[in-house]
Design a protein around this motif. Structure first.
Motif, PDB file in Angstrom:
ATOM      1  N   LEU A   1       0.799  -1.223   0.000  1.00  0.00           N
ATOM      2  CA  LEU A   1       0.000   0.000   0.000  1.00  0.00           C
ATOM      3  C   LEU A   1       0.837   1.282   0.000  1.00  0.00           C
ATOM      4  O   LEU A   1       0.513   2.211  -0.748  1.00  0.00           O
ATOM      5  CB  LEU A   1      -0.989  -0.005   1.162  1.00  0.00           C
ATOM      6  N   PRO A   2       1.900   1.411   0.797  1.00  0.00           N
ATOM      7  CA  PRO A   2       2.692   2.636   0.717  1.00  0.00           C
ATOM      8  C   PRO A   2       3.314   2.859  -0.660  1.00  0.00           C
ATOM      9  O   PRO A   2       3.380   3.992  -1.145  1.00  0.00           O
ATOM     10  CB  PRO A   2       3.772   2.444   1.786  1.00  0.00           C
ATOM     11  N   VAL A   3       3.742   1.788  -1.298  1.00  0.00           N
ATOM     12  CA  VAL A   3       4.354   1.907  -2.630  1.00  0.00           C
ATOM     13  C   VAL A   3       3.307   2.331  -3.660  1.00  0.00           C
ATOM     14  O   VAL A   3       3.532   3.242  -4.466  1.00  0.00           O
ATOM     15  CB  VAL A   3       5.021   0.575  -3.037  1.00  0.00           C
ATOM     16  N   VAL A   4       2.139   1.694  -3.616  1.00  0.00           N
ATOM     17  CA  VAL A   4       1.066   2.047  -4.548  1.00  0.00           C
ATOM     18  C   VAL A   4       0.607   3.475  -4.289  1.00  0.00           C
ATOM     19  O   VAL A   4       0.345   4.230  -5.233  1.00  0.00           O
ATOM     20  CB  VAL A   4      -0.100   1.047  -4.434  1.00  0.00           C
ATOM     21  N   ALA A   5       0.520   3.868  -3.022  1.00  0.00           N
ATOM     22  CA  ALA A   5       0.116   5.236  -2.693  1.00  0.00           C
ATOM     23  C   ALA A   5       1.124   6.250  -3.228  1.00  0.00           C
ATOM     24  O   ALA A   5       0.737   7.317  -3.714  1.00  0.00           O
ATOM     25  CB  ALA A   5      -0.044   5.385  -1.189  1.00  0.00           C
ATOM     26  N   ALA A   6       2.403   5.927  -3.156  1.00  0.00           N
ATOM     27  CA  ALA A   6       3.423   6.835  -3.688  1.00  0.00           C
ATOM     28  C   ALA A   6       3.279   6.992  -5.197  1.00  0.00           C
ATOM     29  O   ALA A   6       3.356   8.110  -5.731  1.00  0.00           O
ATOM     30  CB  ALA A   6       4.815   6.309  -3.340  1.00  0.00           C
ATOM     31  N   ILE A   7       3.041   5.896  -5.891  1.00  0.00           N
ATOM     32  CA  ILE A   7       2.876   5.955  -7.349  1.00  0.00           C
ATOM     33  C   ILE A   7       1.606   6.740  -7.705  1.00  0.00           C
ATOM     34  O   ILE A   7       1.622   7.582  -8.617  1.00  0.00           O
ATOM     35  CB  ILE A   7       2.843   4.531  -7.936  1.00  0.00           C
ATOM     36  N   LEU A   8       0.526   6.479  -6.979  1.00  0.00           N
ATOM     37  CA  LEU A   8      -0.719   7.194  -7.256  1.00  0.00           C
ATOM     38  C   LEU A   8      -0.593   8.687  -6.942  1.00  0.00           C
ATOM     39  O   LEU A   8      -1.199   9.517  -7.627  1.00  0.00           O
ATOM     40  CB  LEU A   8      -1.869   6.590  -6.455  1.00  0.00           C
ATOM     41  N   SER A   9       0.173   9.039  -5.940  1.00  0.00           N
ATOM     42  CA  SER A   9       0.326  10.454  -5.620  1.00  0.00           C
ATOM     43  C   SER A   9       1.143  11.180  -6.694  1.00  0.00           C
ATOM     44  O   SER A   9       0.883  12.353  -6.976  1.00  0.00           O
ATOM     45  CB  SER A   9       0.963  10.636  -4.251  1.00  0.00           C
TER      46      SER A   9
ATOM     47  N   ALA B   1       3.470  10.487   0.549  1.00  0.00           N
ATOM     48  CA  ALA B   1       2.477   9.408   0.476  1.00  0.00           C
ATOM     49  C   ALA B   1       3.007   8.173   1.192  1.00  0.00           C
ATOM     50  O   ALA B   1       2.267   7.523   1.949  1.00  0.00           O
ATOM     51  CB  ALA B   1       2.144   9.086  -0.971  1.00  0.00           C
ATOM     52  N   PHE B   2       4.246   7.840   0.943  1.00  0.00           N
ATOM     53  CA  PHE B   2       4.860   6.687   1.611  1.00  0.00           C
ATOM     54  C   PHE B   2       4.886   6.908   3.121  1.00  0.00           C
ATOM     55  O   PHE B   2       4.518   6.018   3.898  1.00  0.00           O
ATOM     56  CB  PHE B   2       6.268   6.464   1.060  1.00  0.00           C
TER      57      PHE B   2
END
Length: 163
Positions: A88-96, A154-155
């Motif tokens: 989730l932190p990695v996906v959130a960083a990409i989405l941000s 985000a991360f």
């Protein structure tokens, strides 16, 4: 004279028949739903992108704190709903990163709409290729720095939500 007889039961207890302890609270909702966390992250990214673009277009500038806000909102929302999954932190960083990029495109569309007339959503939908080319031409080190800031926050926001 006779002594009075004490009343039956515990004199320090509550009324007769009352439970000695309050009922247990309801269990906390399950937070390890990765799919729901991803959906929440996408929705948060879209909402944050629109807000970032509207603010940036209205003042015709980019704001670093807004990029921090976008990243933190996406990461925190994803982790709060999705739980402690390490993806989730990695996906959130990409989405941000995508949210800040989309927000920058929206800001350009708002500036063009204010300058030339028309509506920003119409410009965004009809001339997305031109907006992307204009973004590439005007992108500088600060533009990429804002993308990186959003990813890092985000991360961190996702990690903070589960701390």
């Amino acid at each position: 004279m006779s002594q009075p007889v004490p009343p039956p039961g515990n004199p320090f207890g509550g009324p007769a028949g009352a439970a000695p302890f309050p009922p247990a609270p309801a269990p906390a909702p399950a937070r390890d739903n990765v799919a729901l966390g991803l959906v929440t992250a996408v929705v948060a990214a879209l909402v944050a992108a629109v807000a970032y673009g509207a603010i940036g277009g209205a003042i015709e500038r980019e704001i670093g704190y807004a990029a921090v806000g976008v990243g933190f909102l996406v990461g925190f929302a994803a982790a709060k709903v999705g739980g402690r999954n390490p993806a989730l932190p990695v996906v959130a960083a990409i989405l941000s990163i995508g949210a800040v990029y989309l927000g920058q495109l929206i800001a350009i569309a708002v500036v063009i709409a204010n300058t030339l007339g028309g509506s920003a959503p119409e410009i965004l939908m009809e001339d997305l290729g031109s907006l992307t080319d204009l973004w590439k031409e005007t992108a500088d080190a600060m533009t990429y720095l804002f993308l990186a800031i959003a990813a890092v926050t985000a991360f961190a926001g996702a990690k903070k939500a589960n701390a």
